[in-house]
Design a protein around this motif. Structure first.
Motif, PDB file in Angstrom:
ATOM      1  N   ALA A 266       6.066 -30.578 -23.459  1.00  0.00           N
ATOM      2  CA  ALA A 266       6.880 -30.917 -24.619  1.00  0.00           C
ATOM      3  C   ALA A 266       6.157 -30.723 -26.236  1.00  0.00           C
ATOM      4  CB  ALA A 266       7.005 -32.465 -24.509  1.00  0.00           C
TER       5      ALA A 266
ATOM      6  N   TRP B  40       8.565 -38.232 -28.785  1.00  0.00           N
ATOM      7  CA  TRP B  40       7.626 -37.382 -28.658  1.00  0.00           C
ATOM      8  C   TRP B  40       7.034 -36.964 -30.145  1.00  0.00           C
ATOM      9  CZ3 TRP B  40       3.935 -35.383 -25.860  1.00  0.00           C
ATOM     10  CH2 TRP B  40       3.979 -35.454 -24.648  1.00  0.00           C
TER      11      TRP B  40
ATOM     12  N   GLY C 106      10.131 -38.287 -22.448  1.00  0.00           N
ATOM     13  CA  GLY C 106       9.449 -39.255 -22.894  1.00  0.00           C
ATOM     14  C   GLY C 106       9.073 -40.212 -22.070  1.00  0.00           C
TER      15      GLY C 106
ATOM     16  N   GLY D  37       1.699 -29.767 -28.990  1.00  0.00           N
ATOM     17  CA  GLY D  37       2.554 -30.304 -27.771  1.00  0.00           C
ATOM     18  C   GLY D  37       1.535 -30.717 -26.608  1.00  0.00           C
TER      19      GLY D  37
ATOM     20  N   GLU E 299       5.327 -31.951 -29.752  1.00  0.00           N
ATOM     21  CA  GLU E 299       5.495 -33.290 -30.602  1.00  0.00           C
ATOM     22  C   GLU E 299       6.057 -33.090 -31.764  1.00  0.00           C
ATOM     23  OE1 GLU E 299       0.917 -34.401 -28.837  1.00  0.00           O
ATOM     24  OE2 GLU E 299       1.283 -33.374 -30.953  1.00  0.00           O
TER      25      GLU E 299
END
Ligand code: MTE
Length: 427
Positions: free
Chosen positions: A321, A90, A185, A340, A323
């Motif tokens: 998620a 990520w 991921g 994210g 990053e």
């Protein structure tokens, strides 16, 4: 793509599930009793703890090193290898655009990436759902040039494995995690270009009474629990096949890379990743319901509160998620721009909240992504004190579905949707 609504995956699966349980399964390699035996064996294996699904290669295509299931390079800052698969890191998406570049797009291989010759590759369609009922040995064929001459379309679509986030069943909920232990991921959005599957089906002589369509990959047979389950394949109803499904030969403007299905793959928007069969070689078209282990044995919910036969997988849930690296270092007292993405199988994301330890606050959504396959967002944060902090992101989709604190437990550890606690250290 089309004006007419296509059936939701869960609704279709529920229908097929009833037919399968009533003993209406059809097609080679799908015997309900045998699958139930295999299912029971699988459940025993998975209950035994965090073991992997046994994977064996039945036959490797010429020119492939069975020791290298993935062809593209796996730079550690972009991809994390997991058996025959690789998950996107990520942090490598920070500063990227809407789509995931091919060099970091996740790979989910049941066995390995076959190297296929585009000059000899053919798409073979057969079954009683086509006029004249062509057989597997005497199918209707298209070569790559023929497909490329047909009207092309390009769409950004999200692809995600149903097991995405599985590792947090263990890390956050102390549950066993059978299968590929993905972080968050095994998801990505790409621009897929190709011809509509519906165009090809009609050219092949689709009959009005055809019911199901089952694409099949050219990768080696998949062996699970000592049973050869044959080629990776999964059926869909004709209504979906005629709606927004693509036979894609390009990804992000380049010819489809080997690991993502070269020369041609199926892309089934909105459905679980396994439906998007890579390296498609054959498509069965049938006037009766089709079944495969990938909609009867796998991609079903088994376990607490479920019947012995399991229940169908619902749409992919809401997930988010950051990053950001796991255990990232952040400067204490200075403003950090957290970035994210959030997405949902039910449709677009409505809003996202971030909690850095002092309550939920709305994140800023990137306007250009509104209504799209996923939603980028940002949130500002000034780490107040040195030491460990936990970041959380929580999204709500257009149906009102919101990420829970705890994901529902199931034997094959699918659909982890809980908010993930992301640790960082301020210093
Ligand atoms: N198609 C074939 N032939 N073989 C596979 O192993 N894996 C499926 C699907 N199509 C698979 C396949 C699964 S589970 C997923 S999530 C997606 O491909 C992953 O696509 P990707 O590897 O291009 O990211």
């Amino acid at each position: 793509m089309s004006q007419s609504p296509s059936p939701a995956e869960a609704v279709h699966d529920a229908d097929r599930s009833r037919q399968w349980l009533a003993g209406h399964a059809h097609g080679p390699g799908v015997d309900r009793d045998r699958l139930l035996e295999v299912g029971a064996a699988m459940a025993a294996v998975t209950a035994a703890a965090a073991e992997r699904e046994p994977v064996a290669v039945a036959s490797a295509p010429v020119g492939v090193d069975p020791g290298a299931p993935i062809v593209k390079p796996l730079p550690p800052e972009l991809l994390r290898p997991l058996d025959t698969n690789a998950e996107m890191r990520w942090p490598s998406m920070a500063g990227q655009g809407y789509v995931v570049p091919v060099d970091r797009f996740f790979v989910r291989n049941h066995t390995l990436t076959p190297q296929l010759d585009p000059a000899t590759w053919r798409l073979r369609l057969f079954g009683d759902g086509l006029r004249g009922a062509p057989t597997r040995d005497n199918p209707v064929e298209f070569d790559l040039d023929e497909l490329r001459r047909l009207p092309a379309e390009e769409h950004a679509a999200l692809l995600e494995c149903a097991g995405n986030g599985r590792r947090y069943f263990a890390e956050q909920q102390d549950e066993p995690t059978p299968g590929v232990v993905w972080g968050l991921g095994s998801v990505g959005v790409a621009r897929w270009r190709g011809v509509r599957l519906g165009t090809v089906l009609r050219l092949a002589g689709l009959r009005d009474d055809a019911v199901d369509v089952m694409p099949e990959g050219l990768d080696p047979d998949y062996v699970s629990g000592g049973v050869n389950l044959g080629r990776v394949r999964r059926p869909m109803p004709v209504a979906k096949a005629l709606d927004d499904v693509l036979l894609a030969y390009e990804m992000n403007g380049e010819p489809l890379p080997a690991d993502h299905g070269f020369p041609v793959r199926v892309v089934v928007p909105g459905w679980v990743g396994i439906s998007s069969i890579k390296w498609v070689g054959a498509i069965e078209v049938s006037t009766t319901a089709l079944f495969s282990p990938w909609n009867t044995q796998f991609y079903r919910m088994f376990g607490p509160g479920q019947p012995a036969d399991g229940t169908v997988l619902t749409a992919q849930p809401v997930r988010s998620a950051f990053e950001l690296a796991w255990d990232a270092r952040v400067p204490v007292g200075e403003e950090v721009l957290l970035t994210g993405r959030s997405w949902s199988g039910n449709g677009p994301i409505a809003h996202v909240e971030v909690d850095s330890g002092d309550g939920w606050r709305p994140a800023d959504l990137v306007a250009a992504d509104r209504g799209g396959a996923w939603q980028r967002w940002t949130a500002r944060w000034r780490p107040p004190t040195p030491g460990r902090h936990v970041l959380r992101a929580r999204a709500t989709d257009c149906t009102g579905a919101v990420q829970p604190d705890r994901a529902a437990v199931n034997d094959l550890a699918y659909l982890f949707d809980a908010v993930v606690a992301h640790p960082v250290t301020a210093c």
